[in-house]
Design a protein around this motif. Structure first.
Motif, PDB file in Angstrom:
ATOM      1  N   GLY A 205       2.150  17.621   0.247  1.00 36.72           N
ATOM      2  CA  GLY A 205       2.932  16.476   0.823  1.00 36.72           C
ATOM      3  C   GLY A 205       1.827  15.198   0.381  1.00 36.72           C
ATOM      4  N   MET A 206       1.974  14.111   1.406  1.00 36.65           N
ATOM      5  CA  MET A 206       1.543  12.697   0.942  1.00 36.65           C
ATOM      6  C   MET A 206       0.556  12.381   2.091  1.00 36.65           C
ATOM      7  N   LYS A 207      -0.450  11.551   1.929  1.00 39.94           N
ATOM      8  CA  LYS A 207      -0.909  11.057   3.185  1.00 39.94           C
ATOM      9  C   LYS A 207      -1.402   9.684   2.792  1.00 39.94           C
ATOM     10  N   THR A 208      -1.620   8.757   3.645  1.00 35.77           N
ATOM     11  CA  THR A 208      -1.760   7.317   3.861  1.00 35.77           C
ATOM     12  C   THR A 208      -3.149   7.322   3.763  1.00 35.77           C
ATOM     13  N   GLU A 209      -3.504   6.060   2.727  1.00 35.38           N
ATOM     14  CA  GLU A 209      -5.006   5.865   2.411  1.00 35.38           C
ATOM     15  C   GLU A 209      -5.266   4.401   2.762  1.00 35.38           C
ATOM     16  N   THR A 210      -6.230   3.882   3.440  1.00 32.46           N
ATOM     17  CA  THR A 210      -6.551   2.684   3.635  1.00 32.46           C
ATOM     18  C   THR A 210      -7.148   2.018   2.638  1.00 32.46           C
ATOM     19  N   LEU A 211      -6.918   0.960   2.081  1.00 32.48           N
ATOM     20  CA  LEU A 211      -7.616   0.316   1.165  1.00 32.48           C
ATOM     21  C   LEU A 211      -8.582  -0.842   1.528  1.00 32.48           C
ATOM     22  N   ALA A 217      -8.695 -12.200   2.766  1.00 30.88           N
ATOM     23  CA  ALA A 217      -7.710 -11.789   4.055  1.00 30.88           C
ATOM     24  C   ALA A 217      -8.500 -12.339   5.181  1.00 30.88           C
ATOM     25  N   LYS A 218      -7.528 -12.606   6.067  1.00 29.20           N
ATOM     26  CA  LYS A 218      -7.949 -13.124   7.512  1.00 29.20           C
ATOM     27  C   LYS A 218      -8.324 -11.840   8.344  1.00 29.20           C
ATOM     28  N   GLU A 219      -9.128 -12.077   9.359  1.00 32.03           N
ATOM     29  CA  GLU A 219      -9.605 -10.933  10.179  1.00 32.03           C
ATOM     30  C   GLU A 219      -8.463 -10.333  10.872  1.00 32.03           C
ATOM     31  N   GLU A 220      -7.538 -10.980  11.080  1.00 37.93           N
ATOM     32  CA  GLU A 220      -6.202 -10.395  11.942  1.00 37.93           C
ATOM     33  C   GLU A 220      -5.267  -9.786  11.037  1.00 37.93           C
ATOM     34  N   ASP A 221      -5.482  -9.852   9.746  1.00 40.73           N
ATOM     35  CA  ASP A 221      -4.657  -9.019   8.745  1.00 40.73           C
ATOM     36  C   ASP A 221      -4.841  -7.675   8.651  1.00 40.73           C
ATOM     37  N   PRO A 222      -3.898  -7.099   8.830  1.00 38.63           N
ATOM     38  CA  PRO A 222      -3.965  -5.525   8.415  1.00 38.63           C
ATOM     39  C   PRO A 222      -4.766  -5.018   7.128  1.00 38.63           C
ATOM     40  N   ALA A 223      -5.555  -4.048   7.033  1.00 33.59           N
ATOM     41  CA  ALA A 223      -6.015  -3.471   5.878  1.00 33.59           C
ATOM     42  C   ALA A 223      -5.011  -2.801   5.177  1.00 33.59           C
ATOM     43  N   VAL A 228      -0.860   8.507  -1.079  1.00 37.48           N
ATOM     44  CA  VAL A 228      -1.537   9.150  -2.228  1.00 37.48           C
ATOM     45  C   VAL A 228      -1.431  10.666  -2.005  1.00 37.48           C
ATOM     46  N   ASP A 229      -1.348  11.701  -2.848  1.00 32.52           N
ATOM     47  CA  ASP A 229      -1.179  13.018  -2.814  1.00 32.52           C
ATOM     48  C   ASP A 229      -2.211  13.492  -1.659  1.00 32.52           C
ATOM     49  N   ASN A 230      -1.739  14.454  -0.967  1.00 34.54           N
ATOM     50  CA  ASN A 230      -2.608  15.080   0.217  1.00 34.54           C
ATOM     51  C   ASN A 230      -3.220  16.606  -0.476  1.00 34.54           C
ATOM     52  N   ILE A 231      -4.386  16.248  -0.832  1.00 31.34           N
ATOM     53  CA  ILE A 231      -5.115  17.438  -1.493  1.00 31.34           C
ATOM     54  C   ILE A 231      -5.831  17.959  -0.356  1.00 31.34           C
ATOM     55  N   ILE A 232      -5.371  19.477   0.077  1.00 29.45           N
ATOM     56  CA  ILE A 232      -5.914  20.052   0.973  1.00 29.45           C
ATOM     57  C   ILE A 232      -7.351  20.731   0.737  1.00 29.45           C
TER      58      ILE A 232
END
Length: 629
Positions: A205-211, A217-223, A228-232
């Protein structure tokens, strides 16, 4: 398209496979991923030697669930197969392995049957969970792709396929009673269990990666995030790397990867790496030990070419080292069909012997390089060393160099150092070196103090198996005796030539002995009159070394005399005939006062030994208050 019947003498083999492999149902995924890994690594080898004129690239293995279609897909980008190779490897070789397997195990219970890799039966384990299995495969050779289908009967179809990418896709049509294998959590759990360290990346499957956030960017802006591929798995775990490439932090990091719920750092590690006369790699960790040996076991994981096999390594790792943690990986450990139980043979014995030697060498080098640090860790590692000395003769011999004997004052000696330091003071009249020890500093404090007043050194030996080890040490060394410090009064523990003279004559001794035996319970105490230093206590309670040791050995498993562990407590009451209280007891006219003095002295002795409890303690407190009114 061609159709055919797999040549098999055993009628309807697939239900039999399911029946005999029932206890190992989940291993089908391990087997299919192992096959995919082999296919990928074979391609790597052929490209390296120039036999495969293709780009190896960065292949992965993908596991996909089609819940709606009730299908499970295992896809690799490996060597692939031609139509002829499918005919040969799937319909002939693998199936003949299946037939041999059934013939061998059809009269045994399922739990004995195990699997499969041993018989080349890995692929057919798919039929444990699937009603129908498809193979769509394209060889690295310039030949058409092939599509093989079998519905769990001896009949199959084999035709050309339109697949254009190199590699193999296995499609399992999951049967109604195995739909748990269509759950993400189930497959994720199996991949983590068996394939966490496979040498080819495995995608599920896939997974969400935070960049990182942009600079403006403002402080309140989400990252920002990305899918990406979920390599287990970790394809290059620490044990596959040369020790020279690893730092201390790398070993600790791998320990956390193996045991994410373990918050204490390991004390140290031992990297195993040998390629002759057998192949073996691995990393063993010494964790902080508790005194309960049972809690620690089954923490070492056995792998075969980075495929998890079992965490029961009994037989490969000597028993005393099963309390350690870590990983062992060897293609040379012979496994029966289930890959779960080891066959005892010469290779395993050599491996066990090597691991013992390697651990002993590491302990010796740690001791030599930083003795202070080794001493600081002693309490956490001593149970392993003591157990090893008891159970492995070769380890016993090597451990003489680093086995430590701590004293009640926190000093540490090797056996050779003990002999040299104590020989002058603690050799008795029979030229035997007597090593005094305590098992509990607080409970045996008064006895320790008596020994130290004489200038003697007292060791602190407090592990649950120490009685067994002492017995072994005494039998392997000449003129050595270990005696617990509360085993007798100090002059009897280390007998010298000089004997104290009693202040009492024979008639007085007889009168005293008669009164004491009438007053003191005979079922708990044997009264002994001894001429001792007048400053020694009037009453001393001891437990004979031999009796106490045999009981302890039996209570802690093995050794000891039959039934001794269940014997009632019996103690010696040593009466110091040179103490002024004994003279007072003898000369007191009233029987009531005489009895009160004896009971008070006896309770004080019991208190010193940790035996004063319950009603006896209540009576002692009441009597003590009355005596100081």
């Amino acid at each position: 398209m061609s159709t055919g019947t797999i040549n098999v003498a055993v009628e309807n083999i697939f239900p039999l496979i399911k029946k005999f492999l029932y206890s190992d149902h989940e291993i089908f995924l391990r087997e299919l991923i192992s096959n995919a890994t082999d296919a990928t690594l074979k391609l790597k080898h052929l490209t390296n030697i120039g036999e495969a004129k293709v780009e190896y690239g960065n292949p992965i293995i993908e596991v996909k669930i089609d819940k709606e279609g009730k299908k499970l897909h295992i896809i690799d980008q490996g060597i692939g197969m031609t139509k002829d190779e499918v005919e040969k490897y799937i319909n002939q070789i693998a199936f003949s392995g299946a037939e041999e397997f059934i013939e061998k195990y059809k009269d045994t219970k399922g739990e004995d049957a195990g699997i499969i890799g041993h018989f080349g039966l890995g692929f057919y384990s798919a039929f444990m969970v699937a009603d129908k299995v498809e193979i769509i495969t394209k060889s690295f050779k310039d030949e058409p792709a092939a599509h093989w289908t079998c519905d769990g009967s001896p009949n199959y179809t084999l035709e050309e396929a339109s697949k254009t990418e190199r590699g193999t896709e296995i499609i399992l049509h999951i049967s109604e009673d195995e739909t748990s294998f269509l759950e993400d959590s189930k497959i994720q759990g199996l991949l983590n269990k068996y394939n966490k360290f496979m040498p080819v990346p495995i995608k599920f499957g896939m997974k969400t990666e935070t960049l990182p956030k942009p600079e403006d960017a403002k402080e309140e802006d989400p990252a920002p995030t990305q899918e990406v591929d979920n390599i287990i798995n970790n394809p290059t775990p620490a044990w596959t790397k040369p020790p020279t490439d690893l730092k201390d932090e790398d070993y600790k990091s791998f320990y956390r990867e193996l045991y994410p719920m373990q918050f204490e750092e390991p004390l140290f590690n031992i990297h195993l790496n040998v390629d002759y006369p057998f192949n073996l790699t691995g990393i063993l960790y010494f964790p902080k030990m508790s005194k309960d040996m049972q809690i620690q076991k089954d923490k070492i994981q056995l792998f075969q070419n980075q495929v998890f096999v079992t965490d029961n390594v009994e037989g490969i790792v000597p028993e005393f080292l099963t309390m350690l943690r870590g990983v062992i990986d060897s293609p040379d450990i012979p496994l029966n069909v289930s890959r779960s139980y080891l066959q005892a043979d010469g290779a395993v014995k050599k491996i066990s012997s090597y691991i013992t030697r390697k651990v002993a060498d590491k302990l010796k080098s740690l001791f030599n390089e930083n003795r202070e640090d080794f001493e600081a860790k002693w309490d956490d590692i001593k149970i392993v060393i003591e157990y090893g000395m008891l159970t492995e003769e070769k380890f016993f011999d090597k451990a003489q160099d680093f086995m430590l004997y701590p004293t009640v004052d926190g000093k540490y000696f090797t056996f050779a150092e003990l002999k040299e330091k104590l020989a002058a003071a603690q050799t008795d009249k029979d030229d035997k070196l007597v090593l005094l020890y305590a098992s509990n500093k607080d409970e045996q404090h008064s006895y320790i103090a008596s020994a130290q007043d004489k200038g003697y050194e007292v060791l602190l030996l407090d592990s649950p198996i120490i009685s067994h080890l002492i017995q072994k040490l005494e039998s392997s060394k000449e003129k050595i005796s270990f005696v617990r410090v509360d085993g007798d009064h100090i002059d009897n523990l280390i007998k010298k030539d000089e004997e104290a003279i009693s202040k009492l004559n024979d008639d007085e001794k007889e009168t005293l002995k008669t009164f004491l035996t009438e007053t003191i319970p005979a079922d708990k105490f044997t009264v002994q009159l001894e001429a001792m230093d007048s400053n020694s206590n009037p009453f001393i309670i001891t437990e004979p070394e031999f009796m106490r040791r045999m009981k302890e050995m039996q209570q802690n498993g093995g050794g000891g005399m039959f039934g001794m562990g269940n014997m009632p407590e019996m103690f010696n009451l040593i009466v110091n005939t040179n103490h002024e209280l004994i003279s007072e007891i003898l000369n007191t006219k009233t029987a009531k006062k005489k009895e009160r003095l004896v009971n008070q002295a006896l309770d004080l002795a019991k208190l010193s030994k940790g035996l004063l409890k319950g009603a006896d303690m209540t009576s002692f407190i009441k009597r003590s208050y009355e005596m100081i009114k």
